[in-house]
Write a protein that holds these residues in place. Structure first.
Motif, PDB file in Angstrom:
ATOM      1  N   GLU A  66      -5.931  34.562  53.924  1.00  0.00           N
ATOM      2  CA  GLU A  66      -4.862  35.613  53.524  1.00  0.00           C
ATOM      3  C   GLU A  66      -4.254  34.826  52.323  1.00  0.00           C
ATOM      4  O   GLU A  66      -3.706  35.646  51.415  1.00  0.00           O
ATOM      5  CB  GLU A  66      -3.674  35.786  54.540  1.00  0.00           C
ATOM      6  CG  GLU A  66      -4.333  36.520  55.890  1.00  0.00           C
ATOM      7  CD  GLU A  66      -3.436  36.829  57.186  1.00  0.00           C
ATOM      8  OE1 GLU A  66      -2.264  35.983  57.129  1.00  0.00           O
ATOM      9  OE2 GLU A  66      -3.668  37.663  57.811  1.00  0.00           O
ATOM     10  N   GLU A  67      -3.906  33.433  52.301  1.00  0.00           N
ATOM     11  CA  GLU A  67      -3.236  32.873  51.289  1.00  0.00           C
ATOM     12  C   GLU A  67      -4.079  32.810  49.868  1.00  0.00           C
ATOM     13  O   GLU A  67      -3.415  33.194  48.741  1.00  0.00           O
ATOM     14  CB  GLU A  67      -2.806  31.356  51.482  1.00  0.00           C
ATOM     15  CG  GLU A  67      -1.769  31.081  52.480  1.00  0.00           C
ATOM     16  CD  GLU A  67      -1.620  29.651  53.085  1.00  0.00           C
ATOM     17  OE1 GLU A  67      -2.082  28.883  52.250  1.00  0.00           O
ATOM     18  OE2 GLU A  67      -0.720  29.412  53.803  1.00  0.00           O
ATOM     19  N   TRP A 101      -5.097  35.596  44.868  1.00  0.00           N
ATOM     20  CA  TRP A 101      -6.070  36.330  43.928  1.00  0.00           C
ATOM     21  C   TRP A 101      -5.561  37.327  43.272  1.00  0.00           C
ATOM     22  O   TRP A 101      -5.543  38.111  42.334  1.00  0.00           O
ATOM     23  CB  TRP A 101      -7.349  36.511  44.900  1.00  0.00           C
ATOM     24  CG  TRP A 101      -8.441  37.436  44.051  1.00  0.00           C
ATOM     25  CD1 TRP A 101      -8.640  38.614  44.249  1.00  0.00           C
ATOM     26  CD2 TRP A 101      -9.353  36.845  43.181  1.00  0.00           C
ATOM     27  NE1 TRP A 101      -9.773  39.214  43.477  1.00  0.00           N
ATOM     28  CE2 TRP A 101      -9.947  38.044  42.818  1.00  0.00           C
ATOM     29  CE3 TRP A 101      -9.707  35.782  42.716  1.00  0.00           C
ATOM     30  CZ2 TRP A 101     -10.858  37.847  41.801  1.00  0.00           C
ATOM     31  CZ3 TRP A 101     -10.348  35.328  41.529  1.00  0.00           C
ATOM     32  CH2 TRP A 101     -11.271  36.537  41.266  1.00  0.00           C
ATOM     33  N   ARG A 102      -4.604  38.310  44.485  1.00  0.00           N
ATOM     34  CA  ARG A 102      -4.063  39.290  43.810  1.00  0.00           C
ATOM     35  C   ARG A 102      -2.808  39.146  42.846  1.00  0.00           C
ATOM     36  O   ARG A 102      -2.738  39.667  42.068  1.00  0.00           O
ATOM     37  CB  ARG A 102      -3.342  39.990  45.046  1.00  0.00           C
ATOM     38  CG  ARG A 102      -4.253  41.056  45.655  1.00  0.00           C
ATOM     39  CD  ARG A 102      -3.303  41.916  46.909  1.00  0.00           C
ATOM     40  NE  ARG A 102      -3.994  41.442  48.228  1.00  0.00           N
ATOM     41  CZ  ARG A 102      -3.201  41.431  49.039  1.00  0.00           C
ATOM     42  NH1 ARG A 102      -1.997  41.657  49.208  1.00  0.00           N
ATOM     43  NH2 ARG A 102      -3.879  40.848  50.262  1.00  0.00           N
ATOM     44  N   ILE A 103      -2.188  38.188  43.032  1.00  0.00           N
ATOM     45  CA  ILE A 103      -1.343  37.466  42.113  1.00  0.00           C
ATOM     46  C   ILE A 103      -1.820  37.131  40.771  1.00  0.00           C
ATOM     47  O   ILE A 103      -1.434  37.693  39.643  1.00  0.00           O
ATOM     48  CB  ILE A 103      -0.322  36.238  42.440  1.00  0.00           C
ATOM     49  CG1 ILE A 103       0.501  37.075  43.676  1.00  0.00           C
ATOM     50  CG2 ILE A 103       0.729  36.086  41.592  1.00  0.00           C
ATOM     51  CD1 ILE A 103       1.356  35.939  44.413  1.00  0.00           C
ATOM     52  N   HIS A 113      -4.474  38.408  39.460  1.00  0.00           N
ATOM     53  CA  HIS A 113      -5.277  39.429  38.690  1.00  0.00           C
ATOM     54  C   HIS A 113      -4.226  40.486  38.460  1.00  0.00           C
ATOM     55  O   HIS A 113      -3.936  41.488  38.601  1.00  0.00           O
ATOM     56  CB  HIS A 113      -6.582  39.958  39.499  1.00  0.00           C
ATOM     57  CG  HIS A 113      -7.398  38.923  39.313  1.00  0.00           C
ATOM     58  ND1 HIS A 113      -7.488  37.981  39.977  1.00  0.00           N
ATOM     59  CD2 HIS A 113      -8.743  38.919  38.256  1.00  0.00           C
ATOM     60  CE1 HIS A 113      -8.796  37.078  39.564  1.00  0.00           C
ATOM     61  NE2 HIS A 113      -9.159  37.710  38.517  1.00  0.00           N
ATOM     62  N   GLU A 146      -6.277  35.219  49.441  1.00  0.00           N
ATOM     63  CA  GLU A 146      -6.212  36.939  48.781  1.00  0.00           C
ATOM     64  C   GLU A 146      -5.077  36.991  47.985  1.00  0.00           C
ATOM     65  O   GLU A 146      -4.880  37.891  47.155  1.00  0.00           O
ATOM     66  CB  GLU A 146      -6.143  37.837  50.112  1.00  0.00           C
ATOM     67  CG  GLU A 146      -7.642  37.767  50.626  1.00  0.00           C
ATOM     68  CD  GLU A 146      -7.886  38.638  51.924  1.00  0.00           C
ATOM     69  OE1 GLU A 146      -6.795  39.259  52.501  1.00  0.00           O
ATOM     70  OE2 GLU A 146      -9.046  38.819  52.292  1.00  0.00           O
ATOM     71  N   GLU A 147      -3.746  36.544  48.715  1.00  0.00           N
ATOM     72  CA  GLU A 147      -2.430  36.697  47.973  1.00  0.00           C
ATOM     73  C   GLU A 147      -2.596  36.002  46.801  1.00  0.00           C
ATOM     74  O   GLU A 147      -2.006  36.742  45.767  1.00  0.00           O
ATOM     75  CB  GLU A 147      -1.586  36.025  48.793  1.00  0.00           C
ATOM     76  CG  GLU A 147      -0.073  36.345  48.405  1.00  0.00           C
ATOM     77  CD  GLU A 147       0.603  37.840  48.724  1.00  0.00           C
ATOM     78  OE1 GLU A 147       1.240  38.023  47.939  1.00  0.00           O
ATOM     79  OE2 GLU A 147       0.156  38.265  49.740  1.00  0.00           O
TER      80      GLU A 147
END
Length: 194
Positions: free
Chosen positions: A184-185, A190-192, A194, A187-188
């Motif tokens: 989850e960290e 990675w979203r930030i 990109h 993924e978080e």
């Protein structure tokens, strides 16, 4: 004065001999006849060649001149001594006839009565009773004890394995939770980015 005038011997049977003695006294002859052989309670197959022997234990002879002891005591009963002359001499219990008990000769000398000691039974006190009961009871208790402790041991082993598997599952669940948090960290992050 008696003067032996003649002697004759006549064989009546293999063991009986008739001996006749004649004595001359001054005016008349006196004749004595006697039969020779073993006494009652003794035997000899040939009186002149084999000495008389007493009847062995458990046998008797009530007749004189016997070639064998024709009377025998009933089973379990014997005579007190050798050389017995009648059935009523059979009034002693044979050694060990009552195994584990005391012995008494029956009034008619036809056998024995055994009084068994505690734990023994049967006409000659040779079958254990208490011992069989105790052995059976002890065997049953032993089997129950073995079954109990065997089941207990199996259950403990099963519980240990179950507890171990439960700990393994808890460990895997913790590791999965940690990995899930890391994922989850990531993924978080990675979203930030990109």
């Amino acid at each position: 004065a008696h003067i032996l005038s003649y002697v004759t011997a006549k064989r009546l049977s293999p063991i009986f001999y008739e001996l006749t003695l004649s004595f001359a006294t001054g005016r008349s002859n006196t004749l004595y006849t006697m039969t020779m052989g073993c006494n009652a309670g003794e035997f000899s197959p040939d009186f002149l060649n084999v000495p008389c022997q007493p009847c062995p234990l458990g046998t008797f002879s009530s007749v004189t001149g016997a070639t064998a002891c024709s009377g025998t005591c009933h089973p379990g009963v014997t005579t007190a001594t050798t050389g017995s002359t009648q059935a009523s001499d059979c009034r002693v219990c044979e050694s060990g006839v009552c195994g584990h008990g005391s012995c008494a000769v029956q009034a008619d000398y036809s056998g024995v009565d055994c009084v068994c000691h505690a734990g023994w039974t049967g006409s000659t006190c040779t079958r254990p009773t208490l011992a069989i009961a105790l052995a059976s009871t002890f065997g049953a208790i032993l089997l129950c004890g073995l079954a109990y402790f065997g089941c207990r041991s199996v259950m403990r082993s099963y519980k240990r394995r179950l507890y171990s598997k439960q700990q393994d599952l808890e460990y895997i669940a913790r590791v999965l939770d940690e990995k899930k948090e890391e994922l989850e960290e990531l993924e978080e992050g990675w979203r930030i980015a990109h």
